[in-house]
Design a protein around this motif. Structure first.
Motif, PDB file in Angstrom:
ATOM      1  N   ARG A  92       2.360  39.541 -19.154  1.00  0.00           N
ATOM      2  CA  ARG A  92       3.006  40.601 -18.735  1.00  0.00           C
ATOM      3  C   ARG A  92       3.602  41.511 -19.701  1.00  0.00           C
ATOM      4  NH1 ARG A  92       0.859  38.584 -15.111  1.00  0.00           N
ATOM      5  NH2 ARG A  92       1.452  37.763 -13.291  1.00  0.00           N
ATOM      6  N   VAL A  93       4.024  42.917 -19.411  1.00  0.00           N
ATOM      7  CA  VAL A  93       4.581  43.749 -20.466  1.00  0.00           C
ATOM      8  C   VAL A  93       5.828  43.224 -21.093  1.00  0.00           C
ATOM      9  CG1 VAL A  93       5.590  46.003 -20.755  1.00  0.00           C
ATOM     10  CG2 VAL A  93       3.696  45.895 -19.398  1.00  0.00           C
ATOM     11  N   PRO A  94       5.804  43.114 -22.307  1.00  0.00           N
ATOM     12  CA  PRO A  94       7.076  42.439 -22.973  1.00  0.00           C
ATOM     13  C   PRO A  94       8.059  43.647 -23.209  1.00  0.00           C
ATOM     14  CG  PRO A  94       5.269  42.586 -24.606  1.00  0.00           C
ATOM     15  CD  PRO A  94       4.817  42.900 -23.236  1.00  0.00           C
ATOM     16  N   THR A  95       9.352  43.127 -23.538  1.00  0.00           N
ATOM     17  CA  THR A  95      10.327  43.968 -23.917  1.00  0.00           C
ATOM     18  C   THR A  95      10.279  44.332 -25.541  1.00  0.00           C
ATOM     19  OG1 THR A  95      12.100  42.318 -24.039  1.00  0.00           O
ATOM     20  CG2 THR A  95      11.789  43.690 -21.832  1.00  0.00           C
ATOM     21  N   PHE A  96      10.865  44.980 -26.097  1.00  0.00           N
ATOM     22  CA  PHE A  96      10.929  45.363 -27.694  1.00  0.00           C
ATOM     23  C   PHE A  96      11.672  43.931 -28.068  1.00  0.00           C
ATOM     24  CE2 PHE A  96      12.418  48.063 -31.221  1.00  0.00           C
ATOM     25  CZ  PHE A  96      11.298  47.663 -32.195  1.00  0.00           C
ATOM     26  N   ASP A  97      12.736  43.858 -27.156  1.00  0.00           N
ATOM     27  CA  ASP A  97      13.694  42.704 -27.688  1.00  0.00           C
ATOM     28  C   ASP A  97      12.994  41.385 -27.659  1.00  0.00           C
ATOM     29  OD1 ASP A  97      16.875  43.769 -27.545  1.00  0.00           O
ATOM     30  OD2 ASP A  97      15.440  45.123 -26.301  1.00  0.00           O
ATOM     31  N   ALA A  98      12.275  40.941 -26.698  1.00  0.00           N
ATOM     32  CA  ALA A  98      11.620  39.865 -26.562  1.00  0.00           C
ATOM     33  C   ALA A  98      10.492  39.777 -27.813  1.00  0.00           C
ATOM     34  CB  ALA A  98      10.517  39.928 -25.472  1.00  0.00           C
ATOM     35  N   VAL A  99       9.977  40.589 -28.377  1.00  0.00           N
ATOM     36  CA  VAL A  99       9.170  40.600 -29.544  1.00  0.00           C
ATOM     37  C   VAL A  99       9.966  40.561 -30.800  1.00  0.00           C
ATOM     38  CG1 VAL A  99       7.356  41.870 -30.942  1.00  0.00           C
ATOM     39  CG2 VAL A  99       7.362  41.951 -28.427  1.00  0.00           C
ATOM     40  N   LEU A 100      10.942  41.064 -30.736  1.00  0.00           N
ATOM     41  CA  LEU A 100      11.772  41.015 -32.019  1.00  0.00           C
ATOM     42  C   LEU A 100      12.348  39.536 -32.025  1.00  0.00           C
ATOM     43  CD1 LEU A 100      13.653  44.524 -32.095  1.00  0.00           C
ATOM     44  CD2 LEU A 100      11.777  43.658 -33.492  1.00  0.00           C
ATOM     45  N   LYS A 101      12.771  38.939 -31.018  1.00  0.00           N
ATOM     46  CA  LYS A 101      13.332  37.660 -31.186  1.00  0.00           C
ATOM     47  C   LYS A 101      12.266  36.554 -31.469  1.00  0.00           C
ATOM     48  CE  LYS A 101      15.690  34.372 -27.822  1.00  0.00           C
ATOM     49  NZ  LYS A 101      16.062  34.217 -26.226  1.00  0.00           N
ATOM     50  N   GLU A 102      11.013  36.826 -31.018  1.00  0.00           N
ATOM     51  CA  GLU A 102      10.233  36.007 -31.413  1.00  0.00           C
ATOM     52  C   GLU A 102       9.909  36.139 -33.117  1.00  0.00           C
ATOM     53  OE1 GLU A 102       7.435  32.983 -31.036  1.00  0.00           O
ATOM     54  OE2 GLU A 102       8.794  33.792 -29.350  1.00  0.00           O
ATOM     55  N   MET A 103       9.913  37.450 -33.585  1.00  0.00           N
ATOM     56  CA  MET A 103       9.717  37.580 -35.122  1.00  0.00           C
ATOM     57  C   MET A 103      10.723  36.905 -35.861  1.00  0.00           C
ATOM     58  SD  MET A 103       8.838  41.607 -35.050  1.00  0.00           S
ATOM     59  CE  MET A 103       8.845  41.547 -36.882  1.00  0.00           C
ATOM     60  N   LYS A 104      12.050  36.640 -35.304  1.00  0.00           N
ATOM     61  CA  LYS A 104      13.031  36.218 -36.052  1.00  0.00           C
ATOM     62  C   LYS A 104      12.801  34.636 -36.458  1.00  0.00           C
ATOM     63  CE  LYS A 104      18.042  36.142 -35.707  1.00  0.00           C
ATOM     64  NZ  LYS A 104      18.575  36.506 -36.970  1.00  0.00           N
ATOM     65  N   ALA A 123      15.257  51.295 -35.901  1.00  0.00           N
ATOM     66  CA  ALA A 123      16.111  50.777 -36.952  1.00  0.00           C
ATOM     67  C   ALA A 123      17.307  49.962 -36.459  1.00  0.00           C
ATOM     68  CB  ALA A 123      16.673  51.708 -37.849  1.00  0.00           C
ATOM     69  N   GLN A 124      17.895  50.427 -35.399  1.00  0.00           N
ATOM     70  CA  GLN A 124      18.939  49.524 -34.557  1.00  0.00           C
ATOM     71  C   GLN A 124      18.681  48.378 -34.175  1.00  0.00           C
ATOM     72  OE1 GLN A 124      20.838  51.982 -31.375  1.00  0.00           O
ATOM     73  NE2 GLN A 124      21.378  50.098 -30.303  1.00  0.00           N
ATOM     74  N   LYS A 125      17.559  48.386 -33.514  1.00  0.00           N
ATOM     75  CA  LYS A 125      17.162  47.117 -33.026  1.00  0.00           C
ATOM     76  C   LYS A 125      16.726  46.069 -34.078  1.00  0.00           C
ATOM     77  CE  LYS A 125      17.588  46.897 -28.442  1.00  0.00           C
ATOM     78  NZ  LYS A 125      18.563  46.143 -27.917  1.00  0.00           N
ATOM     79  N   ALA A 126      15.981  46.546 -34.962  1.00  0.00           N
ATOM     80  CA  ALA A 126      15.701  45.625 -36.103  1.00  0.00           C
ATOM     81  C   ALA A 126      16.720  45.072 -36.772  1.00  0.00           C
ATOM     82  CB  ALA A 126      14.507  46.412 -36.954  1.00  0.00           C
ATOM     83  N   ASN A 127      17.802  45.871 -36.905  1.00  0.00           N
ATOM     84  CA  ASN A 127      19.103  45.498 -37.641  1.00  0.00           C
ATOM     85  C   ASN A 127      19.817  44.397 -36.926  1.00  0.00           C
ATOM     86  OD1 ASN A 127      19.022  46.662 -40.204  1.00  0.00           O
ATOM     87  ND2 ASN A 127      19.442  48.687 -39.460  1.00  0.00           N
ATOM     88  N   GLU A 128      19.605  44.757 -35.644  1.00  0.00           N
ATOM     89  CA  GLU A 128      20.270  43.777 -34.756  1.00  0.00           C
ATOM     90  C   GLU A 128      19.979  42.216 -34.740  1.00  0.00           C
ATOM     91  OE1 GLU A 128      20.428  43.476 -29.837  1.00  0.00           O
ATOM     92  OE2 GLU A 128      20.685  45.657 -30.572  1.00  0.00           O
TER      93      GLU A 128
END
Length: 318
Positions: free
Chosen positions: A131-143, A163-168
């Motif tokens: 399915r289409v993932p959200t940016f947040d789901a991807v960043l959470k997985e990267m963490k 930048a805001q999301k990556a910093n979050e």
């Protein structure tokens, strides 16, 4: 007299041997550093041309597990949910949904309207659950893993938001802002106080002719001159689209000698040099040849070929 001459010759021999060993050590050290830097290699849209579905979380994880980063695309839905979609709509990748809905621009649809659409079956039924993932789901997985890299192509969300999301999520150092606009590179650099960047462009021709080689050089030089004026400020790495045809006397477009000169210049200015073989990327040999030219890593639309080449390059350096 004889002993003095013998002594001097011995010193010269020892010194020469020392220099040779020192040169070998430096060469080995440099090779080791180059190989360790191959982690910046990345796959276009995560799945490349036709190997895995575009921009899905499953595809991204597959790339990371194979030791490569991911070039991806992020845009807003109507209700401002950041989602990973390359095209302006889901007509190409969406299946099992209303055709009119698939033709509708993403920014005219709420996330709830697209979140359950199958975006994997267009390649193969085995990907039907993606399915289409959200940016947040991807960043959470990267963490979960600091080695996971994301090369973000901004499709309208804006550098401040990325930048805001990556910093979050505490992963700004794993994100490379990706664009073909040097102005945007400088903007991101200012917003993030030196955040990582990936600047890319291509030769502007696919013609392996005298005129084609000249046109490619002219286009690349016009782009390079823009960077030279700013002393390459704000650029972490460049990624050039190249074309490869092993049947031609000069197999690369732009040509090999020009690519070598770019590698030298970029390295002198502290910029990493990568290439994506837009044509010929299905051949493992192209990655080996780009490595010999001086590339620090690669991009690819043919991930499996690149993964195999990366393994071979690393194995040869051991």
């Amino acid at each position: 007299m004889f002993s003095s001459v013998y002594f001097l010759k011995t010193l010269v021999f020892i010194f020469a041997a020392f220099c040779c060993a020192l040169g070998s050590f430096a060469s080995d050290t440099n090779l080791k550093q180059r190989v360790e830097g191959l982690y910046i290699s990345h796959v276009h849209r995560g799945g490349g041309d036709r190997e895995r579905p575009d921009n899905t979380l499953e595809t991204f994880i597959w790339c990371w597990q194979n030791g490569a980063g991911v070039e991806c695309d992020v845009r807003f839905t109507k209700d401002r949910v950041p989602v990973m979609v390359h095209d302006g709509n889901l007509r190409r990748t969406g299946r099992n949904a209303d055709k009119q809905l698939l033709k509708t621009p993403i920014n005219k649809l709420d996330y709830a309207e697209i979140k359950d659409i199958d975006v994997g079956s267009y390649l193969n039924k085995r990907f039907c659950a993606e399915r289409v993932p959200t940016f947040d789901a991807v960043l959470k997985e990267m963490k979960k893993d600091k080695t996971r890299l994301l090369f973000v192509d901004d499709k309208g969300v804006g550098p401040k938001y990325v930048a805001q999301k990556a910093n979050e999520y505490g992963i700004l150092d794993q994100v490379y802002y990706t664009t073909c606009s040097y102005h945007q590179i400088l903007n991101w650099n200012k917003i993030t106080n030196g955040g990582k960047t990936r600047l890319w462009w291509g030769p502007g021709t696919k013609s392996f002719t005298k005129e084609g080689y000249a046109k490619a050089r002219k286009r690349m030089e016009s782009k390079m001159n823009e960077l030279r004026k700013k002393n390459f400020k704000g650029i972490t790495l460049v990624c050039f689209d190249v074309h490869y045809n092993p049947k031609m006397p000069e197999p690369f477009l732009p040509d090999t000698e020009y690519l070598k000169s770019l590698a030298v210049e970029l390295h002198k200015n502290g910029v990493l040099f990568t290439c994506i073989p837009y044509v010929g990327g299905n051949l493992k040999e192209v990655y080996h040849r780009l490595w010999e030219i001086g590339c620090d890593g690669f991009g690819s639309d043919n991930p499996s070929a690149m993964f195999e080449a990366l393994k071979e390059i690393k194995a040869a350096a051991r």
